[in-house]
Design a protein around this motif. Sequence first.
Motif, PDB file in Angstrom:
ATOM      1  N   ALA A 191       0.862  -1.181   0.000  1.00 34.99           N
ATOM      2  CA  ALA A 191       0.000   0.000   0.000  1.00 34.99           C
ATOM      3  C   ALA A 191       0.894   1.225   0.000  1.00 34.99           C
ATOM      4  O   ALA A 191       1.927   1.247   0.668  1.00 34.99           O
ATOM      5  CB  ALA A 191      -0.910   0.002   1.219  1.00 34.99           C
ATOM      6  N   MET A 192       0.520   2.248  -0.755  1.00 27.08           N
ATOM      7  CA  MET A 192       1.366   3.431  -0.859  1.00 27.08           C
ATOM      8  C   MET A 192       0.545   4.696  -1.033  1.00 27.08           C
ATOM      9  O   MET A 192      -0.542   4.693  -1.602  1.00 27.08           O
ATOM     10  CB  MET A 192       2.344   3.295  -2.024  1.00 27.08           C
ATOM     11  N   GLU A 193       1.080   5.780  -0.484  1.00 25.78           N
ATOM     12  CA  GLU A 193       0.501   7.093  -0.721  1.00 25.78           C
ATOM     13  C   GLU A 193       0.936   7.592  -2.096  1.00 25.78           C
ATOM     14  O   GLU A 193       2.084   7.401  -2.501  1.00 25.78           O
ATOM     15  CB  GLU A 193       0.958   8.091   0.339  1.00 25.78           C
ATOM     16  N   ALA A 194       0.003   8.239  -2.784  1.00 24.95           N
ATOM     17  CA  ALA A 194       0.314   8.844  -4.084  1.00 24.95           C
ATOM     18  C   ALA A 194      -0.047  10.323  -3.986  1.00 24.95           C
ATOM     19  O   ALA A 194      -1.217  10.703  -4.093  1.00 24.95           O
ATOM     20  CB  ALA A 194      -0.476   8.166  -5.202  1.00 24.95           C
ATOM     21  N   SER A 195       0.949  11.154  -3.740  1.00 20.08           N
ATOM     22  CA  SER A 195       0.688  12.582  -3.568  1.00 20.08           C
ATOM     23  C   SER A 195       0.416  13.241  -4.920  1.00 20.08           C
ATOM     24  O   SER A 195       0.796  12.722  -5.974  1.00 20.08           O
ATOM     25  CB  SER A 195       1.875  13.263  -2.891  1.00 20.08           C
ATOM     26  N   SER A 196      -0.213  14.403  -4.869  1.00 20.90           N
ATOM     27  CA  SER A 196      -0.555  15.102  -6.111  1.00 20.90           C
ATOM     28  C   SER A 196       0.699  15.516  -6.867  1.00 20.90           C
ATOM     29  O   SER A 196       0.768  15.395  -8.096  1.00 20.90           O
ATOM     30  CB  SER A 196      -1.415  16.329  -5.810  1.00 20.90           C
ATOM     31  N   GLN A 197       1.725  15.988  -6.133  1.00 21.84           N
ATOM     32  CA  GLN A 197       2.972  16.364  -6.808  1.00 21.84           C
ATOM     33  C   GLN A 197       3.624  15.151  -7.459  1.00 21.84           C
ATOM     34  O   GLN A 197       4.121  15.229  -8.581  1.00 21.84           O
ATOM     35  CB  GLN A 197       3.954  16.998  -5.822  1.00 21.84           C
ATOM     36  N   ALA A 198       3.617  14.027  -6.741  1.00 19.70           N
ATOM     37  CA  ALA A 198       4.229  12.811  -7.285  1.00 19.70           C
ATOM     38  C   ALA A 198       3.527  12.370  -8.556  1.00 19.70           C
ATOM     39  O   ALA A 198       4.173  11.983  -9.539  1.00 19.70           O
ATOM     40  CB  ALA A 198       4.192  11.701  -6.246  1.00 19.70           C
ATOM     41  N   LEU A 199       2.212  12.409  -8.556  1.00 20.21           N
ATOM     42  CA  LEU A 199       1.454  12.022  -9.745  1.00 20.21           C
ATOM     43  C   LEU A 199       1.771  12.963 -10.900  1.00 20.21           C
ATOM     44  O   LEU A 199       2.013  12.533 -12.030  1.00 20.21           O
ATOM     45  CB  LEU A 199      -0.044  12.027  -9.435  1.00 20.21           C
ATOM     46  N   HIS A 200       1.794  14.260 -10.607  1.00 19.35           N
ATOM     47  CA  HIS A 200       2.063  15.257 -11.640  1.00 19.35           C
ATOM     48  C   HIS A 200       3.473  15.134 -12.194  1.00 19.35           C
ATOM     49  O   HIS A 200       3.715  15.375 -13.380  1.00 19.35           O
ATOM     50  CB  HIS A 200       1.845  16.659 -11.055  1.00 19.35           C
ATOM     51  N   LEU A 201       4.416  14.714 -11.339  1.00 20.72           N
ATOM     52  CA  LEU A 201       5.819  14.578 -11.752  1.00 20.72           C
ATOM     53  C   LEU A 201       6.147  13.175 -12.261  1.00 20.72           C
ATOM     54  O   LEU A 201       7.322  12.818 -12.375  1.00 20.72           O
ATOM     55  CB  LEU A 201       6.737  14.946 -10.578  1.00 20.72           C
ATOM     56  N   HIS A 202       5.124  12.378 -12.519  1.00 22.05           N
ATOM     57  CA  HIS A 202       5.271  11.051 -13.143  1.00 22.05           C
ATOM     58  C   HIS A 202       5.984  10.024 -12.266  1.00 22.05           C
ATOM     59  O   HIS A 202       6.492   9.026 -12.775  1.00 22.05           O
ATOM     60  CB  HIS A 202       5.988  11.165 -14.498  1.00 22.05           C
ATOM     61  N   ARG A 203       5.989  10.241 -10.946  1.00 20.86           N
ATOM     62  CA  ARG A 203       6.645   9.277 -10.061  1.00 20.86           C
ATOM     63  C   ARG A 203       5.869   7.963  -9.957  1.00 20.86           C
ATOM     64  O   ARG A 203       6.426   6.950  -9.548  1.00 20.86           O
ATOM     65  CB  ARG A 203       6.810   9.874  -8.655  1.00 20.86           C
ATOM     66  N   CYS A 204       4.574   7.998 -10.285  1.00 18.75           N
ATOM     67  CA  CYS A 204       3.753   6.789 -10.197  1.00 18.75           C
ATOM     68  C   CYS A 204       3.466   6.167 -11.558  1.00 18.75           C
ATOM     69  O   CYS A 204       2.718   5.184 -11.649  1.00 18.75           O
ATOM     70  CB  CYS A 204       2.428   7.095  -9.488  1.00 18.75           C
TER      71      CYS A 204
ATOM     72  N   MET B  85      -7.542  24.778  -7.659  1.00 20.26           N
ATOM     73  CA  MET B  85      -8.131  23.517  -7.204  1.00 20.26           C
ATOM     74  C   MET B  85      -8.371  22.575  -8.379  1.00 20.26           C
ATOM     75  O   MET B  85      -8.268  21.350  -8.240  1.00 20.26           O
ATOM     76  CB  MET B  85      -9.449  23.775  -6.473  1.00 20.26           C
ATOM     77  N   GLU B  86      -8.690  23.135  -9.542  1.00 17.47           N
ATOM     78  CA  GLU B  86      -8.922  22.298 -10.723  1.00 17.47           C
ATOM     79  C   GLU B  86      -7.644  21.557 -11.130  1.00 17.47           C
ATOM     80  O   GLU B  86      -7.683  20.367 -11.481  1.00 17.47           O
ATOM     81  CB  GLU B  86      -9.440  23.153 -11.887  1.00 17.47           C
ATOM     82  N   ASN B  87      -6.511  22.260 -11.073  1.00 18.39           N
ATOM     83  CA  ASN B  87      -5.232  21.608 -11.387  1.00 18.39           C
ATOM     84  C   ASN B  87      -4.882  20.564 -10.331  1.00 18.39           C
ATOM     85  O   ASN B  87      -4.348  19.490 -10.654  1.00 18.39           O
ATOM     86  CB  ASN B  87      -4.111  22.646 -11.460  1.00 18.39           C
TER      87      ASN B  87
ATOM     88  N   ALA C 193      -4.408  16.488 -11.028  1.00 19.91           N
ATOM     89  CA  ALA C 193      -3.250  15.686 -10.649  1.00 19.91           C
ATOM     90  C   ALA C 193      -3.696  14.425  -9.916  1.00 19.91           C
ATOM     91  O   ALA C 193      -3.189  13.323 -10.173  1.00 19.91           O
ATOM     92  CB  ALA C 193      -2.297  16.509  -9.788  1.00 19.91           C
ATOM     93  N   LYS C 194      -4.644  14.559  -8.992  1.00 19.06           N
ATOM     94  CA  LYS C 194      -5.168  13.396  -8.268  1.00 19.06           C
ATOM     95  C   LYS C 194      -5.848  12.414  -9.225  1.00 19.06           C
ATOM     96  O   LYS C 194      -5.728  11.191  -9.086  1.00 19.06           O
ATOM     97  CB  LYS C 194      -6.172  13.845  -7.204  1.00 19.06           C
ATOM     98  N   LYS C 195      -6.537  12.961 -10.192  1.00 11.29           N
ATOM     99  CA  LYS C 195      -7.287  12.150 -11.152  1.00 11.29           C
ATOM    100  C   LYS C 195      -6.374  11.220 -11.951  1.00 11.29           C
ATOM    101  O   LYS C 195      -6.812  10.156 -12.424  1.00 11.29           O
ATOM    102  CB  LYS C 195      -8.062  13.085 -12.093  1.00 11.29           C
ATOM    103  N   MET C 196      -5.112  11.591 -12.096  1.00 10.47           N
ATOM    104  CA  MET C 196      -4.172  10.770 -12.861  1.00 10.47           C
ATOM    105  C   MET C 196      -4.057   9.348 -12.323  1.00 10.47           C
ATOM    106  O   MET C 196      -3.768   8.418 -13.071  1.00 10.47           O
ATOM    107  CB  MET C 196      -2.794  11.424 -12.878  1.00 10.47           C
ATOM    108  N   LEU C 197      -4.290   9.175 -11.024  1.00 12.96           N
ATOM    109  CA  LEU C 197      -4.202   7.842 -10.426  1.00 12.96           C
ATOM    110  C   LEU C 197      -5.312   6.929 -10.939  1.00 12.96           C
ATOM    111  O   LEU C 197      -5.191   5.704 -10.878  1.00 12.96           O
ATOM    112  CB  LEU C 197      -4.277   7.956  -8.896  1.00 12.96           C
TER     113      LEU C 197
END
Length: 495
Positions: free
Chosen positions: A176-189, A213-215, A219-223
């Motif tokens: 199980a892992m946290e996926a932060s908004s910055q991480a998703l946006h920076l392609h870490r996931c 908030m839309e941005n 970013a969260k939606k990328m997951l």
Amino acid sequence: MSKPVGEIAEKIGAILEGDASILVDDVTHDSRQAKQGSLFVAIRGLTMDGNRFVGDVMRRGAVGVISEIEKPSDFKGVWLRVQNARIALAKAADVVYGSPSKSLKLIGVTGTNGKTTTVYLSFALAEANGDKAAMLTTVEYRIGNETVPAVRTTPEASDTQRFLKKALEKGCKAVAMEASSQALHLHRCDELDFDAAIFTNLTRDHLDYHGTMENYFDAKKMLFDGRLGKPPDYSIINIDDEWGRKLISELSHKQNVITFGLNSATADFSAVEIRVSLFEGTAFVMKTPQGERYVKSPLIGKPHVYNILGATAAALAVGYDLDLCIKGIEKCVGAPGRFERVPHDGDFAVIVDYAHTDDALLNTLKTAKELAKGRIITVFGCGGDRDRTKRIPMGEVAGKNSDLVIITSDNPRNEDPLKIISEIEEGVISTNCPYLKIPDRREAIHTAIQKAKPNDVIIIARKGHETYQIIGNEKYHFDDREVALEALENMKERV
């Protein structure tokens, strides 16, 4: 298992210069990690350009470099030119480490609040079902009983893939892992194969990074929408949250959406008869597609009911047994610094909590008000060099839901602590709540405990599990729980 550079180049769509048969057994973005057989990815960051370290990594034994720029004329080694180094890092790491996420039950958790606790719960439910588990959180990176302090909420793509490979080699079945908004946006996931992804909620945070908030939502939606490579097998979404409902409406694969909530009659997972005790935790009846179960958790507060529902929904989605999950919930004490009670023999309560947004602070203070027979005394500050838009709203929330607010320093970093405090003060003043300004955090905590009366609840908010304070560019040891215990001991000595 080593991979030829040519296979990596094909996967990442690179222009390859050099011997395609050279073998690679490690990928890194960090020049200090480069070694014999490594492929170094030169990432251009906001303050540092990885291309500056090309000479250093080659001296360390790296076989080559992935970069967005042309190969230097004097470079000796393999050069892979790409359009986006961050995307290439994720794809190359997936190839080199053998796509470990495909062999694991991988659960990702995103949202403003509740991520860490939900990951801790997911870890506990996996272990309750007999699977050795691992987790990546804001607090720690853990494989079974082996743990190291976390460097960041979500590691860089190469670090995550390396961690997953190690977890797999050590016999883990679930992560199980946290996926932060910055991480998703920076392609870490990118390139991670999620069996389930959980959306906890979305409230104001990180607008210094995302702008709107839309941005932040996007970013969260990328997951969930496939932009990481593929969508998760199951999307577990909080239907009580307005952004959660928006997420559901925008997903094309709605047949794999599972909802949870407390206020919706259509939620797949919900809870009734909720009871919260400062000393006994939280109890409720959980409604699931597999029937109802009585749940008793040591976690304190209604926000944790959401976390439990989300983690249970994900656990069942990946094939775990509901009754074993209930046993796991009963044993899971959650993440440190999340509404954590500081133990002492006094007649008032001291709680340390990580609440670092106005919504999280509101939830924490609501829980405290439901449990307190006396006053609420809130001690908190806001971080420097971070989202300033939270400061006045957090002051307003604290003032409206406390009997006394003590505004103090958090991690001021390179900002003037008094300036941060004055911005928070604006919000508190608007509520007419009595307040004190004490920049020294240790003194602020001691003052709150000195002022406590029978049945009061003291909330020490914002730092939670953190064991440091950042002032300027220096990091000093500081633990709210230790300081609170120190203040409580001082009171005993005076008595």
